[in-house]
Design a protein around this motif. Structure first.
Motif, PDB file in Angstrom:
ATOM      1  N   MET A  74     -14.956 -26.742  28.453  1.00  0.00           N
ATOM      2  CA  MET A  74     -14.970 -26.001  27.190  1.00  0.00           C
ATOM      3  C   MET A  74     -13.613 -26.044  26.500  1.00  0.00           C
ATOM      4  O   MET A  74     -13.448 -25.539  25.404  1.00  0.00           O
ATOM      5  CB  MET A  74     -15.374 -24.555  27.456  1.00  0.00           C
ATOM      6  CG  MET A  74     -16.799 -24.419  27.949  1.00  0.00           C
ATOM      7  SD  MET A  74     -17.998 -24.670  26.633  1.00  0.00           S
ATOM      8  CE  MET A  74     -17.792 -23.134  25.742  1.00  0.00           C
ATOM      9  N   HIS A  75     -12.611 -26.609  27.170  1.00  0.00           N
ATOM     10  CA  HIS A  75     -11.260 -26.687  26.599  1.00  0.00           C
ATOM     11  C   HIS A  75     -10.796 -25.296  26.138  1.00  0.00           C
ATOM     12  O   HIS A  75     -10.446 -25.089  24.976  1.00  0.00           O
ATOM     13  CB  HIS A  75     -11.213 -27.727  25.473  1.00  0.00           C
ATOM     14  CG  HIS A  75     -11.577 -29.101  25.967  1.00  0.00           C
ATOM     15  ND1 HIS A  75     -10.679 -29.959  26.553  1.00  0.00           N
ATOM     16  CD2 HIS A  75     -12.771 -29.744  26.015  1.00  0.00           C
ATOM     17  CE1 HIS A  75     -11.289 -31.078  26.916  1.00  0.00           C
ATOM     18  NE2 HIS A  75     -12.563 -30.964  26.602  1.00  0.00           N
ATOM     19  N   SER A  91      -2.799 -29.243  31.447  1.00  0.00           N
ATOM     20  CA  SER A  91      -2.077 -28.584  30.352  1.00  0.00           C
ATOM     21  C   SER A  91      -2.876 -28.699  29.068  1.00  0.00           C
ATOM     22  O   SER A  91      -3.903 -29.387  29.021  1.00  0.00           O
ATOM     23  CB  SER A  91      -0.719 -29.261  30.161  1.00  0.00           C
ATOM     24  OG  SER A  91      -0.931 -30.629  29.861  1.00  0.00           O
ATOM     25  N   HIS A  92      -2.408 -28.014  28.053  1.00  0.00           N
ATOM     26  CA  HIS A  92      -3.039 -28.138  26.743  1.00  0.00           C
ATOM     27  C   HIS A  92      -2.338 -29.233  25.945  1.00  0.00           C
ATOM     28  O   HIS A  92      -1.117 -29.293  25.914  1.00  0.00           O
ATOM     29  CB  HIS A  92      -2.946 -26.810  25.980  1.00  0.00           C
ATOM     30  CG  HIS A  92      -3.909 -25.782  26.494  1.00  0.00           C
ATOM     31  ND1 HIS A  92      -3.528 -24.777  27.369  1.00  0.00           N
ATOM     32  CD2 HIS A  92      -5.227 -25.612  26.274  1.00  0.00           C
ATOM     33  CE1 HIS A  92      -4.592 -24.032  27.656  1.00  0.00           C
ATOM     34  NE2 HIS A  92      -5.633 -24.513  27.011  1.00  0.00           N
ATOM     35  N   SER A  93      -3.105 -30.050  25.281  1.00  0.00           N
ATOM     36  CA  SER A  93      -2.511 -31.104  24.451  1.00  0.00           C
ATOM     37  C   SER A  93      -2.063 -30.498  23.116  1.00  0.00           C
ATOM     38  O   SER A  93      -2.303 -29.326  22.841  1.00  0.00           O
ATOM     39  CB  SER A  93      -3.547 -32.200  24.196  1.00  0.00           C
ATOM     40  OG  SER A  93      -4.507 -31.722  23.272  1.00  0.00           O
ATOM     41  N   ILE A 100      -6.024 -33.310  32.072  1.00  0.00           N
ATOM     42  CA  ILE A 100      -5.533 -33.430  33.453  1.00  0.00           C
ATOM     43  C   ILE A 100      -4.698 -34.702  33.539  1.00  0.00           C
ATOM     44  O   ILE A 100      -5.134 -35.771  33.096  1.00  0.00           O
ATOM     45  CB  ILE A 100      -6.701 -33.548  34.453  1.00  0.00           C
ATOM     46  CG1 ILE A 100      -7.628 -32.330  34.348  1.00  0.00           C
ATOM     47  CG2 ILE A 100      -6.168 -33.694  35.873  1.00  0.00           C
ATOM     48  CD1 ILE A 100      -8.877 -32.458  35.206  1.00  0.00           C
ATOM     49  N   ASP A 101      -3.517 -34.577  34.085  1.00  0.00           N
ATOM     50  CA  ASP A 101      -2.684 -35.765  34.323  1.00  0.00           C
ATOM     51  C   ASP A 101      -2.978 -36.244  35.746  1.00  0.00           C
ATOM     52  O   ASP A 101      -2.559 -35.621  36.720  1.00  0.00           O
ATOM     53  CB  ASP A 101      -1.206 -35.390  34.171  1.00  0.00           C
ATOM     54  CG  ASP A 101      -0.316 -36.606  34.352  1.00  0.00           C
ATOM     55  OD1 ASP A 101      -0.826 -37.638  34.834  1.00  0.00           O
ATOM     56  OD2 ASP A 101       0.886 -36.521  34.016  1.00  0.00           O
ATOM     57  N   CYS A 132     -14.485 -33.724  31.112  1.00  0.00           N
ATOM     58  CA  CYS A 132     -14.475 -34.139  29.709  1.00  0.00           C
ATOM     59  C   CYS A 132     -13.051 -34.095  29.172  1.00  0.00           C
ATOM     60  O   CYS A 132     -12.335 -33.114  29.341  1.00  0.00           O
ATOM     61  CB  CYS A 132     -15.371 -33.201  28.904  1.00  0.00           C
ATOM     62  SG  CYS A 132     -15.079 -33.257  27.121  1.00  0.00           S
ATOM     63  N   THR A 133     -12.638 -35.191  28.523  1.00  0.00           N
ATOM     64  CA  THR A 133     -11.286 -35.264  27.972  1.00  0.00           C
ATOM     65  C   THR A 133     -11.280 -35.016  26.469  1.00  0.00           C
ATOM     66  O   THR A 133     -10.261 -35.174  25.815  1.00  0.00           O
ATOM     67  CB  THR A 133     -10.713 -36.671  28.210  1.00  0.00           C
ATOM     68  OG1 THR A 133     -11.526 -37.601  27.478  1.00  0.00           O
ATOM     69  CG2 THR A 133     -10.737 -37.038  29.688  1.00  0.00           C
ATOM     70  N   LEU A 134     -12.433 -34.648  25.932  1.00  0.00           N
ATOM     71  CA  LEU A 134     -12.643 -34.609  24.477  1.00  0.00           C
ATOM     72  C   LEU A 134     -12.314 -35.975  23.862  1.00  0.00           C
ATOM     73  O   LEU A 134     -11.929 -36.080  22.705  1.00  0.00           O
ATOM     74  CB  LEU A 134     -11.809 -33.522  23.794  1.00  0.00           C
ATOM     75  CG  LEU A 134     -12.534 -32.243  23.401  1.00  0.00           C
ATOM     76  CD1 LEU A 134     -11.643 -31.383  22.510  1.00  0.00           C
ATOM     77  CD2 LEU A 134     -13.859 -32.493  22.713  1.00  0.00           C
TER      78      LEU A 134
END
Lengths: 257, 810
Positions: A74-75, A91-93, A100-101, A132-134
């Motif tokens: 859901m980011h 982290s948040h972009s 996720i790194d 999901c990476t969006l």
């Protein structure tokens, strides 16, 4: 958060083009599944399945209804995974999505276990969490996420969060005016705003969503207590995993005790 | 389709009946959503199952499988008895006021029309349709009664015929709730107001019945009554399930027609070209041009060998011998050893055909079988099926690997009749060849054989005008396109459109409807991709729509009798006083030479009487007629759980051919043995017989196994839980000596509910038919259960309604 996804469930007919497009773009292999009685498949989230359409039947005012939801990361702004990750790998972009790194991920699985929506997959082979990476790799190149591109009815839209929020509220007003008092938005305020927002025609449970999502105290406390000793902990966990890995390797290679 | 997908955006009410549009034509929902957004359109779904379309609909009416005519007949009654029809439209554009022969009659006990007689050759009945005619004066003019009071006028016949189709009766037959019925009728009938558009879309849930053509007729009649034909957002819209089904039909992939919807020549009736033209050509209406299209087609087929002296090669066309050559009949012939070999092109009848279990046995009688397909399908591998003993099967099977549609270029005609060129996306793998290459090679080798060895009738092959070779051993598609488009024989100049075709041998054209789609090889219409900048979404420069690039057929009817659009917001065409001709967004469906009065009196230009038919009159030109009823009449499906409520002595369509004796459920004992009503269907995730999609892991992941949908009440009775394995059986398996039914997973769902049919509780169950024993995703074949009975006109099998039994496995 500047960019979001808006899923208007009132426009979704569950063709699942999004689900296949996700697999295709991200090169995710198919799961071996069985038919369990519902159209919904696969059953859960894994490193091979980052999103899925949910199918929930219900009886509403004596009539049958079939609700199609859209589950995936859901980011969240208040993201439990970000809080609990001991390695600082999540982290948040800049646009607000949760990333996720994989280089930093130590495979501890805490994020997966603490996810509010239970939508993360854990790759036991490679020891990394996946989700999901969006479609960061698409959006950073001027494309929309694969699911939004595939959607034939415009039920999935990607864009500026403020615009989508306005559209979502407008759509809810339309649905209410058309006679559905249950119509509502989801994700505008939940968890301080989620990067995946919804227009719903019934309560969130009908879509596999959590009605009042919150980050448990344990996760917050964990974060506060843990933070000062994070570096040590990372080293410790890394050492533990290395030990574990080398002994597994020894067993595999027949060097076990 | 009379209209097209994008045109759905102009609809005010859309009825999906017998077509699961969201599920099987997902892109349609884009335009339905647009209609909702732009004008608050409503989507009404009429379907036995609460399917994905029902889930996204504004209204839903469940009906028992096989009762569409009852539902639509009820709608016709509701419209007629409540004066909800579009009066100016119906009076002027249909045959409502025409007088019908006084001998015409309907027997409400037997449920049959005048002229019924035995047809022993088909083990069924047939009609002598001589009484189904209009009254005429001495000059042959049809008599009319504009007051509509004459008891023989079509309006009064309609009133009488549909009098019994009350909401109460329709509810008893269909099982639908009376209030839901009335609400749905009210909603759809609201489009009878001038300026409103009602759209009826359908698919196999309308056609796959022993009365399928009558189902479609009912839809057409509703649309005529409400003034929904020829307008933007209206129409009778058959949604095709495959990208080129429309094209396949245009090219006569059915045995009863030749390309361009001309009747296949029959022995006796059509002995000579002159006979054919006399019998098949009406004096009025556009089909009066038929001889030009036929002779031009013969010139395309036989080239220089077609001359006036030899009837342009007419005698080389095969003639039908009065024997049914449809799908069901062909397999019966196979059973009887009358067919030696079969070439199966992109077809998989062992999964998709009716009574498939029996068909596997019949195929054993083939000496050889050629399968042209992308994959090794069940039909090619029938000898590997469970229960088969390959040692006993002598059939020699040849598999020709074919390229996928994305691996070749060419045109596809979509549901909206848009002939669109698509380009090759990638090379075909391995030895796979595109179908054009395979057919070209096959023909050339056959011709060589005939030339070297002779044969009984070699001319149709040896004298065929077949020169499609291009550079490098590949066929040249450009040559095919030119032939289809039409050309002047003298110099090969391409014709602008079919209006230039002649019956003297001076022009050649493979299919008159395609005339103009390729008239400029440098920039052919079918390759154009120009979006319209302004207009009503007809996109006239995007590909080519047959006929004449017309996007909405019968579009004269989009205007009132003065030539002004009913709906000024979506004008299709209109009469220009200044130019004294029809102009507008679309190509007018009116011959350019006609006066305004002619166009107003004959808006349905394909019919000899020029009017939309609320009564399907027999006026002597067989092609445009139906053989089983001038007004749709409720018949039960062949496998029916109940007797016919309206007509006590009627069962299923009396004209439908009885191919096999004792094939469907007839006795009460059998009804008890097979108590549940099955309907088969498709899901989004798989395609037709599944031969392609069951080899795609991503799709198998979504829909991994064959399942059967069962209501909660029935599941409780039978002790079945969600996901259990169940056995499904029908009379067809028993007849074939198979005692055990097929296996499927149970989907216990509240989307199906028991129905009260004339006071009796009945259960509807549903099953997709996509699975078979080949490929990655395997499962039992649902069509092992379906009956080999078919529509009276088309013989399409009754896949959508038959009886079965279900029990828990083990």
């Amino acid at each position: 958060m500047t960019k979001s996804l808006l899923i208007d469930t009132s426009k979704c007919m569950a063709c699942r083009g999004c689900q296949v497009a996700c697999k295709q773009w991200n090169q995710l292999p198919a799961e071996q599944t069985t038919f369990t009685g519902s159209y919904e498949n696969p059953p859960g989230f894994t490193p091979k399945t980052w999103m899925k359409v949910t199918f929930r039947e219900a009886e509403v005012d004596g009539d049958v209804a079939w609700y199609f939801g859209n589950l995936r990361c859901m980011h969240c702004s208040d993201a439990a995974c970000v809080l609990v990750c001991p390695a600082g790998a999540i982290s948040h972009s800049d646009t607000g999505s949760v990333v996720i790194d994989p280089e930093k991920c130590i495979g501890c699985n805490y994020c997966v276990a603490n996810c509010t929506f239970n939508v993360m997959g854990f790759d036991r082979q490679d020891g990394v969490a996946m989700k999901c990476t969006l479609c960061e790799d698409r959006t950073s190149n001027g494309l929309e996420p694969a699911c939004a591109t595939a959607c034939p009815t415009g039920a999935i839209r990607y864009g500026d969060r403020v615009d989508l929020m306005r559209d979502a509220q407008q759509r809810v007003r339309e649905l209410q005016a058309a006679g559905n008092p249950r119509a509502r938005t989801y994700g505008q305020t939940e968890l301080n705003g989620t990067g995946v927002m919804f227009v719903l025609e019934n309560t969130p449970e009908h879509y596999g969503l959590v009605a009042d999502p919150y980050v448990p105290l344990s996760a917050r406390a964990w974060n506060v207590v843990f933070k000062p000793v994070r570096v040590l902990a990372v080293l410790g966990v890394a050492f533990g995993l290395w030990k574990n890995w080398s002994s597994t390797k020894d067993i595999k290679e027949g060097k076990g005790t | 389709m009379t209209n097209h997908w994008i045109d759905y955006q102009h609809s005010d009410v859309i009825m999906a009946i017998g077509g699961n549009t969201a599920e099987n034509h997902p892109i349609s929902m884009k335009w339905i959503e647009k209609a909702r957004e732009n004008k608050g359109a409503k989507l009404l779904t009429v379907d036995p199952r609460y399917c994905r379309t029902a889930a996204v609909s504004d209204a839903y009416v469940p009906i028992r499988p096989g009762t569409n005519i009852a539902y639509l007949g009820g709608l016709i009654r509701y419209i007629v008895y409540n004066n909800l029809f579009h009066r100016e439209y119906v009076e002027n554009f249909t045959n409502l006021s025409f007088l019908v022969n006084e001998d015409f009659d309907f027997d409400a006990t037997d449920g049959v029309f005048s002229g019924i007689e035995d047809d022993p050759a088909r083990s069924a009945k047939k009609y002598d349709r001589s009484s189904w005619q209009y009254q005429t004066d001495e000059d042959g003019n049809i008599l009319r009664d504009p007051t509509l009071w004459d008891s023989n006028c079509v309006f009064q016949l309609l009133r009488k015929h549909y009098e019994q189709y009350t909401i109460s009766n329709v509810s008893k037959i269909t099982g639908a709730d009376e209030d839901a019925l009335e609400e749905s009728y009210k909603l759809f009938a609201s489009t009878g107001q001038p300026g409103k558009a009602g759209n009826i879309l359908y698919a196999m849930g309308i056609t796959q019945f022993t009365h399928g053509a009558q189902n479609t007729r009912s839809i057409a009649m509703v649309q005529l009554l409400l003034g929904n034909m020829g307008i933007a957002g209206g129409g009778v819209n058959a949604q095709r399930g495959q990208s080129n089904v429309q094209g396949a039909t245009d090219m006569a992939m059915l045995y009863h027609i030749i390309p361009g919807y001309m009747r296949a020549p029959q022995q006796g009736q059509h002995a000579t070209l002159e006979d054919y033209n006399r019998v098949e050509t009406p004096p009025t209406g556009w089909w009066a041009h038929k001889p030009k299209y036929l002779v031009s087609q013969l010139k395309a087929f036989y080239g220089q060998n077609a001359t006036r002296a030899n009837e342009f090669g007419y005698q080389w066309l095969p003639k039908l011998d009065g024997v049914d050559r449809s799908h069901i009949a062909a397999y019966r012939n196979m059973r009887d050893g009358e067919i030696e070999g079969m070439v199966c092109v992109a077809d998989n009848p062992i999964v998709a055909g009716s009574s498939a279990r029996a068909k596997r046995d019949y195929q054993k009688n083939l000496k050889w079988l050629v399968s042209l397909d992308v994959v090794e399908n069940e039909t090619a591998s029938f000898w590997k099926a469970p229960g088969m003993n390959p040692e006993e099967i002598d059939t020699e099977v040849f598999i020709l690997p074919a390229a996928f549609s994305y691996e070749r270029e060419g045109t596809k005609a979509n549901s909206g009749r848009w002939i669109q060129w698509t380009w090759k996306a990638q090379e075909a793998p391995g030895d796979a060849k595109w179908d054009m290459w395979i057919v070209n090679e096959m023909f050339k080798r056959l011709r060589r054989l005939y030339e070297n060895e002779g044969g009984v009738v070699p001319e149709p092959i040896t004298l065929m005008n077949w020169d499609y070779d291009g550079p490098g051993g590949e066929p040249d598609l450009d040559k095919v396109c030119r032939e289809l488009n039409g050309y002047r024989v003298r110099d090969g100049a391409l014709l602008t459109n079919f209006v230039g075709l002649q019956d003297d041998g001076s022009t050649a054209c493979g299919n008159w409807l395609y005339g103009g789609y390729y008239n400029n090889p440098d920039d052919p219409a079918c390759k154009r991709r120009i979006r319209e900048k302004e207009g009503i979404g007809l996109h006239p420069e995007w590909s080519f729509a047959w006929p004449l690039n017309r996007r909405i057929v019968y579009n004269r009817c989009s205007c009132d009798t003065q030539g002004r659009p009913w709906n000024p917001d979506a004008p299709v065409i209109w009469w220009s006083e200044e130019e004294e001709r029809w102009v507008g967004n679309d190509v007018p469906d009116i011959p350019g030479t006609w006066s305004f009065e002619q166009s107003t009196d004959n808006p349905f230009i394909m019919l000899p009487e020029g009017r939309g038919r609320l009564f399907a009159a027999n006026i002597g030109y067989p092609f445009v007629e139906v053989g089983d009823a001038p007004m749709p009449t409720h018949y039960e499906p062949a496998d029916s759980p109940v007797s016919n409520l309206l007509y006590p002595n009627a069962t299923f369509n009396p004209i439908s051919q009885r191919f096999y004796a004792d094939h469907t459920v007839e006795t009460d004992e059998e009804r008890q043995r097979y108590p549940y009503i099955m309907t088969t269907y498709r899901v989004t995730e798989h395609y037709q017989s599944g031969s392609i999609t069951r080899n795609m892991p991503w799709l198998n992941e979504l829909m991994p196994e064959l399942f059967v949908e069962i209501d909660q009440d029935l599941a409780g009775q039978l002790g079945i839980s969600n996901g259990d394995e169940v056995i499904v059986e029908s009379k067809r398996l028993l007849n074939n000596g198979v005692q055990e039914g097929i296996t499927a997973k149970a989907s216990v769902t509240r989307r199906l509910r028991p129905m009260m049919i004339n006071g009796e509780k009945k259960h509807i169950v549903g099953m997709p038919f996509h699975w078979g024993f080949m490929g990655l995703g395997k499962g039992d074949i649902a069509n092992d259960l379906s009956p080999s009975v078919g529509d009276a006109n088309t013989t399409i099998p009754e896949y959508k309604a038959f009886l079965c039994n279900i029990r828990k496995r083990g």
